[in-house]
Design a protein around this motif. Structure first.
Motif, short mmCIF file in Angstrom:
data_model
loop_
_atom_site.label_atom_id
_atom_site.label_comp_id
_atom_site.label_asym_id
_atom_site.label_seq_id
_atom_site.Cartn_x
_atom_site.Cartn_y
_atom_site.Cartn_z
N PRO A 58 -4.04 -3.92 -3.69
CA PRO A 58 -4.13 -2.58 -3.10
C PRO A 58 -4.38 -2.65 -1.59
CG PRO A 58 -5.47 -2.74 -5.08
CD PRO A 58 -5.05 -4.13 -4.74
N ASN A 61 -2.04 2.14 -5.20
CA ASN A 61 -3.20 1.44 -5.78
C ASN A 61 -4.41 1.53 -4.85
OD1 ASN A 61 -1.70 0.69 -8.01
ND2 ASN A 61 -1.10 -1.29 -7.16
N GLU A 90 -7.94 3.14 -5.89
CA GLU A 90 -9.15 2.33 -5.76
C GLU A 90 -10.19 3.01 -4.88
OE1 GLU A 90 -9.45 -1.69 -3.56
OE2 GLU A 90 -9.15 -2.26 -5.66
#
Length: 343
Positions: free
Chosen positions: A16, A293, A297
């Motif tokens: 990420p 991502n 996150e």
């Protein structure tokens, strides 16, 4: 001698994207633009397969983060110059999706009146002066625009996008020298996707990094993961600010990888030469998936947010494509008139 090292390793930088210096609104705006660019290019590629688009189309799928990250810090009054692979450069600064679709379809409503096709785009209203298929051809022109910007004294910058193949052109080196010698507000952006047509950079140069040329000309440079939009934008912010403050040119080398061949929509072949098996590995560094991502996150977005963005983009592209498909072709006499038009 400088080398790319892990930046050229497709098994690295797959996680990420860190969003420490960003905010949710900006990151989602970058994500939307990358989805827009990819959606446009996927549709153009499909249209080439169907025979609806007949001009050569060089797709930049997989490289979207560079144009998006750079364009965040550009103004409509700046002068931006592209390459033969400039759909992202045109779109990221606000070029019309409809105008691009109409152009590749050869319609008179295209951004270049249907006369330029995929490689001759222009949107001066948002600062995109134009793109051409001549490798390295726009670099010295951009330097001229940077000289004009310096003389104007209002903080404008010029930007030249180019690939790693263009650094083998003499005009590139002359441009670096001139920009450095006269401390021009010029940003050189190399999209190093490791291939010049079908030849890997290691088959052409002693180093796979090209930022060494900036060092030779005493130009401030940054080397970044070109599939990390936050890294690209952070480096651009520093370099563009220095340009606007009169500190001379900057050089950004962004390492990336195009998923499609040199020209056309196919993935498996590159001008008749099969690319290494790392092709599939590079997809793990997908700039869009990594930003998604990162947003998840960070707690700034959920999968449902991405689905909404993709739907909005898809509807926008549907409307633009349908409109362009129904537009007329240029009148026959305009071909001659545009070629010899005088003012």
């Amino acid at each position: 001698m400088e080398q790319l090292g892990t930046l050229a390793d497709p098994s690295q930088f797959t996680g990420p994207i860190g969003l420490g210096e960003s905010d949710a609104q900006s990151a989602l705006a970058s994500l939307r633009m990358m989805w827009l660019i990819r959606g446009v290019e996927e549709r153009i590629g499909d249209a080439v397969i169907r025979g609806e688009v007949k001009c050569p189309c060089h797709l930049a799928i997989g490289q979207e983060a560079i144009a998006v990250g750079v364009s965040i810090y550009l103004r409509p009054t700046d002068k931006i110059f592209g390459t033969h692979r400039s759909h992202p450069h045109y779109l990221a600064v606000g070029g019309s999706v409809y105008g691009l679709f109409a152009e590749v379809l050869g319609k008179q409503t295209g951004c270049s009146k249907g006369m330029g096709g995929s490689m001759h785009l222009t949107a001066p209203e948002v600062g995109f002066v134009g793109s051409v298929p001549i490798v390295g051809g726009t670099i010295p022109i951009a330097v001229g625009a940077a000289l004009a910007a310096k003389k104007d004294g209002v903080g404008g910058v010029a930007v030249a996008y180019f690939g790693d193949g263009a650094v083998e052109e003499g005009a590139f080196h002359e441009s670096l020298n001139f920009a450095s010698q006269f401390a021009l507000p010029m940003l050189f952006v190399c999209e190093n996707n490791l291939y010049s047509s079908h030849l890997h950079i290691k088959e052409r140069q002693p180093s796979d990094s090209v930022a060494r040329f900036a060092t030779a000309h005493r130009i401030n440079s940054r080397l970044v993961d070109g599939n990390d939009v936050e890294a690209v934008s952070a480096a651009t912010r520093e370099l563009v600010q220095a340009c606007r403050e009169g500190q001379g040119p900057g050089f950004l080398e962004a390492v990336t990888y195009r998923w499609r061949g040199h020209v056309g929509p196919r993935e498996d072949l590159d001008v008749g030469v099969r690319r290494p098996e790392d092709h599939q590995l590079w997809k793990m560094r997908d700039p869009i998936a990594r930003l998604e991502n990162g947003l998840i996150e960070s707690g700034w977005a959920q999968v449902s947010d991405f689905e909404k963005i993709r739907l909005e983009v898809s509807l926008e592209l549907d409307a633009a494509w349908d409109r362009a498909m129904n537009d007329p072709l240029p009148e026959a006499d305009t071909y001659l008139a545009y070629s010899f038009e005088t003012h």
